[in-house]
Design an enzyme around this catalytic site. Structure first.
Site, PDB file in Angstrom:
ATOM      1  CB  ILE A 263       3.546  11.476   1.857  1.00 19.29           C
ATOM      2  CG1 ILE A 263       5.012  11.943   1.879  1.00 19.29           C
ATOM      3  CG2 ILE A 263       3.169  10.881   0.505  1.00 19.29           C
ATOM      4  CD1 ILE A 263       5.410  12.977   0.864  1.00 19.29           C
TER       5      ILE A 263
ATOM      6  CB  VAL B  12       9.649  -5.889   8.565  1.00 19.54           C
ATOM      7  CG1 VAL B  12       9.226  -6.086   7.130  1.00 19.54           C
ATOM      8  CG2 VAL B  12       9.009  -4.658   9.158  1.00 19.54           C
TER       9      VAL B  12
ATOM     10  CE1 TYR C  42       7.219   6.871  11.302  1.00 24.83           C
ATOM     11  CE2 TYR C  42       7.661   9.228  11.380  1.00 24.83           C
ATOM     12  CZ  TYR C  42       7.371   8.086  10.649  1.00 24.83           C
ATOM     13  OH  TYR C  42       7.230   8.160   9.279  1.00 24.83           O
ATOM     14  CB  ALA C  43      11.529  11.387  16.242  1.00 22.82           C
ATOM     15  CB  ALA C  44      14.072   7.338  18.623  1.00 23.29           C
ATOM     16  CB  ALA C  45      12.326   4.307  14.585  1.00 31.93           C
ATOM     17  CE  LYS C  46      10.180   6.238   9.392  1.00 34.56           C
ATOM     18  NZ  LYS C  46      10.236   5.152   8.405  1.00 34.56           N
TER      19      LYS C  46
ATOM     20  CG  ASN D 174       7.872   1.852   2.051  1.00 32.89           C
ATOM     21  OD1 ASN D 174       7.753   3.075   2.066  1.00 32.89           O
ATOM     22  ND2 ASN D 174       6.812   1.045   2.121  1.00 32.89           N
TER      23      ASN D 174
ATOM     24  CB  SER E 149      10.197  10.454   8.604  1.00 34.96           C
ATOM     25  OG  SER E 149       9.363  11.549   8.928  1.00 34.96           O
TER      26      SER E 149
ATOM     27  NE  ARG F  52      -2.170  -0.867   3.870  1.00 32.04           N
ATOM     28  CZ  ARG F  52      -2.034   0.126   4.752  1.00 32.04           C
ATOM     29  NH1 ARG F  52      -2.476   1.334   4.469  1.00 32.04           N
ATOM     30  NH2 ARG F  52      -1.453  -0.077   5.925  1.00 32.04           N
TER      31      ARG F  52
HETATM   32  P1  NAP Z   1       1.099   3.054   5.022  1.00 34.32           P
HETATM   33  O1  NAP Z   1       0.175   3.609   3.995  1.00 34.32           O
HETATM   34  O2  NAP Z   1       0.624   2.832   6.403  1.00 34.32           O
HETATM   35  O3  NAP Z   1       1.779   1.728   4.447  1.00 34.32           O
HETATM   36  C1  NAP Z   1       2.723   1.042   5.189  1.00 34.32           C
HETATM   37  C2  NAP Z   1       2.921  -0.331   4.593  1.00 34.32           C
HETATM   38  O4  NAP Z   1       3.862  -1.044   5.437  1.00 34.32           O
HETATM   39  C3  NAP Z   1       1.637  -1.132   4.591  1.00 34.32           C
HETATM   40  O5  NAP Z   1       1.522  -1.864   3.399  1.00 34.32           O
HETATM   41  C4  NAP Z   1       1.805  -2.009   5.805  1.00 34.32           C
HETATM   42  O6  NAP Z   1       1.135  -3.252   5.732  1.00 34.32           O
HETATM   43  C5  NAP Z   1       3.291  -2.271   5.790  1.00 34.32           C
HETATM   44  N1  NAP Z   1       3.722  -2.739   7.099  1.00 34.32           N
HETATM   45  C6  NAP Z   1       3.462  -2.172   8.307  1.00 34.32           C
HETATM   46  N2  NAP Z   1       3.967  -2.919   9.293  1.00 34.32           N
HETATM   47  C7  NAP Z   1       4.567  -3.980   8.694  1.00 34.32           C
HETATM   48  C8  NAP Z   1       5.242  -5.119   9.180  1.00 34.32           C
HETATM   49  N3  NAP Z   1       5.425  -5.333  10.491  1.00 34.32           N
HETATM   50  N4  NAP Z   1       5.725  -6.020   8.297  1.00 34.32           N
HETATM   51  C9  NAP Z   1       5.545  -5.851   6.977  1.00 34.32           C
HETATM   52  N5  NAP Z   1       4.888  -4.800   6.447  1.00 34.32           N
HETATM   53  C10 NAP Z   1       4.402  -3.872   7.300  1.00 34.32           C
HETATM   54  O7  NAP Z   1       2.364   4.028   5.194  1.00 34.32           O
HETATM   55  P2  NAP Z   1       3.070   5.024   4.158  1.00 34.32           P
HETATM   56  O8  NAP Z   1       2.587   6.386   4.439  1.00 34.32           O
HETATM   57  O9  NAP Z   1       3.010   4.484   2.782  1.00 34.32           O
HETATM   58  O10 NAP Z   1       4.561   4.944   4.726  1.00 34.32           O
HETATM   59  C11 NAP Z   1       5.599   4.208   4.080  1.00 34.32           C
HETATM   60  C12 NAP Z   1       6.917   4.645   4.704  1.00 34.32           C
HETATM   61  O11 NAP Z   1       7.091   6.053   4.529  1.00 34.32           O
HETATM   62  C13 NAP Z   1       6.997   4.385   6.210  1.00 34.32           C
HETATM   63  O12 NAP Z   1       8.289   3.961   6.551  1.00 34.32           O
HETATM   64  C14 NAP Z   1       6.718   5.758   6.796  1.00 34.32           C
HETATM   65  O13 NAP Z   1       7.287   5.912   8.072  1.00 34.32           O
HETATM   66  C15 NAP Z   1       7.382   6.651   5.769  1.00 34.32           C
HETATM   67  N6  NAP Z   1       6.891   8.033   5.793  1.00 34.32           N
HETATM   68  C16 NAP Z   1       5.589   8.319   5.508  1.00 34.32           C
HETATM   69  C17 NAP Z   1       5.180   9.653   5.558  1.00 34.32           C
HETATM   70  C18 NAP Z   1       3.779  10.073   5.243  1.00 34.32           C
HETATM   71  O14 NAP Z   1       3.475  11.259   5.409  1.00 34.32           O
HETATM   72  N7  NAP Z   1       2.897   9.191   4.824  1.00 34.32           N
HETATM   73  C19 NAP Z   1       6.085  10.657   5.906  1.00 34.32           C
HETATM   74  C20 NAP Z   1       7.394  10.310   6.200  1.00 34.32           C
HETATM   75  C21 NAP Z   1       7.794   8.989   6.122  1.00 34.32           C
HETATM   76  P3  NAP Z   1      -0.403  -3.422   6.266  1.00 34.32           P
HETATM   77  O15 NAP Z   1      -1.231  -3.082   5.109  1.00 34.32           O
HETATM   78  O16 NAP Z   1      -0.483  -4.850   6.697  1.00 34.32           O
HETATM   79  O17 NAP Z   1      -0.553  -2.461   7.420  1.00 34.32           O
END
Ligand code: NAP
Length: 250
Positions: free
Chosen positions: A190, A66, A157-161, A92, A144, A18
């Protein structure tokens, strides 16, 4: 050969079912890469796999949590079996478990660190070996801007990133001479399911702080990942590329 052509390359995208991960998987496939989609969510993951195949590329869906190092080991074997030439890794998969520090449970601290940071370490440890043998590898970690700025309610989250950025730079130094680059992409705000639940008030305040005056879309991030995954980015390593409409500079 066109610019950023990924033909002959194969990628593993974690959290590829997703949101940003799906956009990355499809963008890499659109540029010619075979793509393994790894996720917890089998239904959405299989749908992304089918979309990659519809672009004429080889794909596989690999179910994996993961947060589990043993599952990651099994998943890496499956990915290398499906796509033996695997030379692009996009870490990701990520989650948020936001809470003010006094209310942040140790369980939510650990879970966010395990998924957003330790997962990337395990994949990198296992997949850099075949990349080193090939003399070519591209690792892209989705961090992030919060990892650089910190944020109220997001200490975990901030510490992880921030940790992911440190991991990226160390991997970059360790593997640069082997033809493997490691870079982080730091998205700002995003439009995905992760941000869909934010209150309108918060959304408006964030948008006002973005010079581009709009939230990003998953494709904005995927475009930068495609560059960092390409042969043309070979002299770029250990960098953090912000994709944030100018939110954080300097
Ligand atoms: P998202 O729409 O919530 O999608 C996250 C994806 O990761 C989902 O497909 C989810 O699977 C999968 N996932 C979560 N936990 C998992 C696990 N334990 N094992 C395997 N897959 C797992 O998030 P997103 O916004 O696309 O974010 C993607 C990345 O961008 C993340 O690392 C996030 O921190 C980073 N990011 C996002 C933003 C933002 O504004 N959106 C900003 C900065 C950074 P499920 O469908 O099963 O939940």
């Amino acid at each position: 050969m066109s610019f950023m052509d990924l033909s002959g390359h194969a990628a593993l995208v974690t959290g590829g079912a997703r949101g940003i991960g799906r956009a990355i998987a499809l963008t890499l496939a659109g540029r010619g890469a075979d793509v393994a989609v790894l996720d917890l969510n089998a239904e959405a993951g299989q749908a992304t796999r089918a979309e990659v195949e519809a672009l004429g590329r080889k794909s596989a869906f690999i179910a994996c949590d993961v947060s589990d190092p043993a599952a990651i080991e099994t998943a890496c074997k499956a990915a290398l079996e499906a796509l033996p030439g695997l030379d692009i890794l996009v870490n990701n998969a990520g989650i948020t478990r936001d809470s003010l520090l006094w209310r942040l449970s140790p369980a939510d601290w650990d879970l966010v660190l395990r998924i957003n940071l330790s997962g990337a370490f395990h994949f990198t440890r296992l997949l850099t070996r075949p990349m080193a043998r090939k003399g070519f590898g591209r690792i892209v970690n989705i961090a992030s801007v919060i990892g650089e700025m910190g944020n109220v309610g997001q200490a975990n989250y901030a510490a992880a990133k921030a940790g992911l950025i440190g991991l990226t730079k160390s991997v970059a130094k360790e593997f640069a001479a082997k033809g493997i680059t490691a870079n982080a992409v730091a998205p700002g705000f995003i439009e995905t399911d992760m941000t869909a639940g934010l209150e309108e008030k918060v959304r408006e305040a964030m948008q006002a702080a973005i010079p581009a005056r709009r939230m990003g879309v998953a494709q904005d991030v995927a475009n930068v990942v495609a560059f960092l995954a390409s042969p043309e980015s070979g002299y770029v390593t250990g960098q953090v590329l912000r994709v944030d409409g100018g939110m954080l500079m300097g």
